[in-house]
Design an enzyme around this catalytic site. Structure first.
Site, PDB file in Angstrom:
ATOM      1  CG  ASP A 148       4.001   6.133  -4.003  1.00 25.64           C
ATOM      2  OD1 ASP A 148       3.770   7.077  -3.246  1.00 25.64           O
ATOM      3  OD2 ASP A 148       3.412   5.041  -3.937  1.00 25.64           O
ATOM      4  CG  HIS A 192      -2.033   0.928   1.223  1.00 23.57           C
ATOM      5  ND1 HIS A 192      -2.255   1.818   0.208  1.00 23.57           N
ATOM      6  CD2 HIS A 192      -3.001   1.174   2.145  1.00 23.57           C
ATOM      7  CE1 HIS A 192      -3.310   2.563   0.499  1.00 23.57           C
ATOM      8  NE2 HIS A 192      -3.775   2.201   1.673  1.00 23.57           N
ATOM      9  CG  HIS A 227      -2.606   3.654  -9.726  1.00 24.54           C
ATOM     10  ND1 HIS A 227      -3.965   3.487  -9.675  1.00 24.54           N
ATOM     11  CD2 HIS A 227      -2.245   4.208  -8.547  1.00 24.54           C
ATOM     12  CE1 HIS A 227      -4.405   3.922  -8.511  1.00 24.54           C
ATOM     13  NE2 HIS A 227      -3.393   4.364  -7.806  1.00 24.54           N
TER      14      HIS A 227
HETATM   15  N1  ACO Z   1       7.551  -2.345 -13.066  1.00 23.57           N
HETATM   16  C1  ACO Z   1       7.634  -3.296 -14.039  1.00 23.57           C
HETATM   17  N2  ACO Z   1       6.582  -3.988 -14.491  1.00 23.57           N
HETATM   18  C2  ACO Z   1       5.391  -3.731 -13.935  1.00 23.57           C
HETATM   19  C3  ACO Z   1       5.233  -2.767 -12.927  1.00 23.57           C
HETATM   20  C4  ACO Z   1       6.369  -2.061 -12.512  1.00 23.57           C
HETATM   21  N3  ACO Z   1       6.277  -1.113 -11.562  1.00 23.57           N
HETATM   22  N4  ACO Z   1       3.941  -2.717 -12.572  1.00 23.57           N
HETATM   23  C5  ACO Z   1       3.314  -3.633 -13.310  1.00 23.57           C
HETATM   24  N5  ACO Z   1       4.197  -4.236 -14.145  1.00 23.57           N
HETATM   25  C6  ACO Z   1       3.898  -5.258 -15.130  1.00 23.57           C
HETATM   26  C7  ACO Z   1       3.532  -6.563 -14.448  1.00 23.57           C
HETATM   27  O1  ACO Z   1       4.680  -7.361 -14.232  1.00 23.57           O
HETATM   28  C8  ACO Z   1       2.570  -7.158 -15.440  1.00 23.57           C
HETATM   29  O2  ACO Z   1       3.330  -7.703 -16.485  1.00 23.57           O
HETATM   30  P1  ACO Z   1       2.875  -9.105 -17.177  1.00 23.57           P
HETATM   31  O3  ACO Z   1       1.573  -8.784 -17.866  1.00 23.57           O
HETATM   32  O4  ACO Z   1       3.992  -9.411 -18.113  1.00 23.57           O
HETATM   33  O5  ACO Z   1       2.715 -10.084 -16.054  1.00 23.57           O
HETATM   34  C9  ACO Z   1       1.824  -5.947 -15.992  1.00 23.57           C
HETATM   35  O6  ACO Z   1       2.709  -4.847 -15.818  1.00 23.57           O
HETATM   36  C10 ACO Z   1       0.521  -5.657 -15.287  1.00 23.57           C
HETATM   37  O7  ACO Z   1       0.758  -5.701 -13.910  1.00 23.57           O
HETATM   38  P2  ACO Z   1      -0.364  -5.907 -12.822  1.00 23.57           P
HETATM   39  O8  ACO Z   1       0.206  -6.568 -11.611  1.00 23.57           O
HETATM   40  O9  ACO Z   1      -1.563  -6.550 -13.419  1.00 23.57           O
HETATM   41  O10 ACO Z   1      -0.744  -4.425 -12.481  1.00 23.57           O
HETATM   42  P3  ACO Z   1      -1.603  -4.009 -11.260  1.00 23.57           P
HETATM   43  O11 ACO Z   1      -2.501  -2.977 -11.734  1.00 23.57           O
HETATM   44  O12 ACO Z   1      -2.207  -5.154 -10.570  1.00 23.57           O
HETATM   45  O13 ACO Z   1      -0.498  -3.437 -10.240  1.00 23.57           O
HETATM   46  C11 ACO Z   1       0.774  -2.014  -8.912  1.00 23.57           C
HETATM   47  C12 ACO Z   1      -0.446  -2.145  -9.825  1.00 23.57           C
HETATM   48  C13 ACO Z   1       0.643  -2.967  -7.697  1.00 23.57           C
HETATM   49  C14 ACO Z   1       0.815  -0.581  -8.394  1.00 23.57           C
HETATM   50  C15 ACO Z   1       2.042  -2.372  -9.699  1.00 23.57           C
HETATM   51  O14 ACO Z   1       2.112  -1.570 -10.860  1.00 23.57           O
HETATM   52  C16 ACO Z   1       3.321  -2.226  -8.892  1.00 23.57           C
HETATM   53  O15 ACO Z   1       3.675  -3.143  -8.158  1.00 23.57           O
HETATM   54  N6  ACO Z   1       4.024  -1.059  -9.002  1.00 23.57           N
HETATM   55  C17 ACO Z   1       5.254  -0.825  -8.298  1.00 23.57           C
HETATM   56  C18 ACO Z   1       4.986  -0.382  -6.884  1.00 23.57           C
HETATM   57  C19 ACO Z   1       4.377   0.997  -6.820  1.00 23.57           C
HETATM   58  O16 ACO Z   1       4.844   1.968  -7.443  1.00 23.57           O
HETATM   59  N7  ACO Z   1       3.323   1.128  -5.999  1.00 23.57           N
HETATM   60  C20 ACO Z   1       2.642   2.422  -5.758  1.00 23.57           C
HETATM   61  C21 ACO Z   1       1.290   2.451  -6.425  1.00 23.57           C
HETATM   62  S1  ACO Z   1       0.539   4.020  -6.190  1.00 23.57           S
HETATM   63  C22 ACO Z   1       0.026   4.012  -4.605  1.00 23.57           C
HETATM   64  O17 ACO Z   1      -0.246   3.010  -4.018  1.00 23.57           O
HETATM   65  C23 ACO Z   1      -0.075   5.311  -3.884  1.00 23.57           C
END
Ligand code: ACO
Length: 378
Positions: free
Chosen positions: A315, A219, A259
């Protein structure tokens, strides 16, 4: 009338469990509205305290109403001796989110939160930044500073942390960052606060739970991860592209990107990006903003941006902005909590106003008919 068939949705993804008039997230446009007002416009023209008033009351305050609200906060910013002692005596390596959570909870033990939900909420908004700044000084062996009546929430925090009146622009920047974190739909911590409120428990308990939920790395936490990544790149012998390439190669996610709702861009990130660029021009040391641009350019080249819908999120930029203001890295998530307190408290009030006990069900998948074995026979 019999109950409807249970619906199975692990994690409650995409399940609507409440009505809200507080914030609307439109991932398509993309847009974030607080009480119908564009958060980007508020970031440009308004203040954190004005936005908190808007969230609480449903309309923007007149000048007199804002002055009165500010006076109510000023009255409450100081910590009682009991709470100050908890914070000042916390071990210097204590996790700041733990200290903040304990401080918020302890205010109630010492009876300094008033009787009504509104008084409780004012107390959290006023005292959370004081508690955090007090811990920041105490762990450096510095004396606690009392909050000042002539400074707002953001300026007071920087003053109480650093011991000198902050640069006006720095205070404005922190104010904007707090405003941009003020509310964001029914995320995990907000949901936690509403679940606690739904039992008719009090605001302080609901906020203590919310801080606990925000502490989890799924989170809050990515802003700290971004800054740690940049420091690591700076200390490593790799350039930005090869560092990020290695992360992706190892199956790691690049913090600050992606996101669940915003796939094109995060409107909060747009505002903070401009600020990150501005502060980078006046901050000595490595060009953090330039490094972030390189990370973004690499992900764009790799077609991760847009194709995978992982554009910069809030972030990505908040970390370097806080860093440039002299806020310690392990305070980044607590800063998120301070800003979000405006939304949590508004959401808790909204839950009270139209309450239904939140009580989902779990499907039992364990064993049945297991016989009891007396303790000496096991
Ligand atoms: N870096 C590289 N690849 C990514 C990232 C990332 N930051 N985020 C998603 N992907 C990729 C995944 O590996 C996935 O690839 P695939 O289809 O080959 O498996 C694809 O993009 C889709 O990813 P999901 O997990 O379905 O995306 P989701 O919407 O569920 O996740 C999340 C969102 C959790 C924020 C994710 O993007 C992440 O972990 N980001 C990094 C952490 C981060 O910055 N968190 C802050 C979010 S904002 C907030 O909470 C205030």
């Amino acid at each position: 009338m019999s109950d409807p068939e249970p619906v199975r949705r692990i994690g409650l993804d995409n399940v609507i469990v409440a009505d809200t008039e507080l914030s609307e997230i439109d991932g398509e446009k993309p847009e974030l509205l607080y009480r119908g007002v564009d958060a980007q416009e508020l970031a440009e023209k308004s203040s954190y305290e004005e936005t908190a008033y808007l969230l609480w009351n449903g309309e923007l305050p007149t000048r007199d109403e804002l002055d009165e609200f500010r006076a109510e906060l000023d009255e409450r910013r100081g910590l009682s001796r009991g709470v100050a002692e908890v914070v000042e005596h916390a071990p210097e390596d204590a996790v700041p989110m733990d200290v903040l959570r304990s401080a918020v909870s302890t205010t109630q033990v010492y009876g300094e939160v008033g009787e009504t939900p509104r008084e409780n909420a004012l107390s959290v908004l006023a005292k959370a930044p004081t508690a955090l700044a007090t811990f920041g000084r105490a762990r450096r062996g510095e004396e606690t500073l009392e909050p000042r009546d002539d400074l707002d929430t953001a300026a007071n925090f920087l003053y109480m942390l650093n011991g000198e009146e902050p640069d006006e622009r720095h205070a404005e920047i922190l104010d904007t960052a707090l405003l941009l974190h003020a509310d964001h739909g029914l995320n995990a911590s907000t949901f936690t606060s509403r679940v606690i409120a739904s039992t008719e428990s009090d605001v302080i308990s609901a906020l203590t739970g919310a801080i606990g939920a925000l502490k989890g790395p799924l989170h809050g936490g990515a802003n700290q991860d971004v800054m740690e990544m940049l420091l690591d790149i700076d200390e490593s012998d790799k350039d930005v592209s090869s560092y990020v390439a290695d992360m992706l190669e190892n199956g790691e996610r690049v913090p600050g990107f992606g996101h669940r709702v915003y796939k094109e861009f995060d409107p909060r990130a747009e505002v903070l990006k401009e600020i990150a660029e501005e502060v980078s021009e006046t901050t000595e040391g490595p060009d953090w903003y330039g490094m972030l641009e390189e990370v973004e350019a690499y992900l764009r080249e790799e077609k991760r941006i847009h194709e995978k819908g992982i554009s910069p999120n809030v972030d990505l930029y908040s970390g370097t902005v806080y860093y440039s203001l002299g806020i310690p890295i392990d305070f980044f998530v607590p800063m998120f909590a301070v800003g979000r307190s405006a939304g949590w408290t508004a959401q808790v009030q909204e839950q009270y106003d139209n309450n239904r006990l939140v009580r989902p069900r779990a499907e039992y998948v364990g064993e049945r008919g297991v016989e009891y074995t007396p303790i000496d026979e096991r």
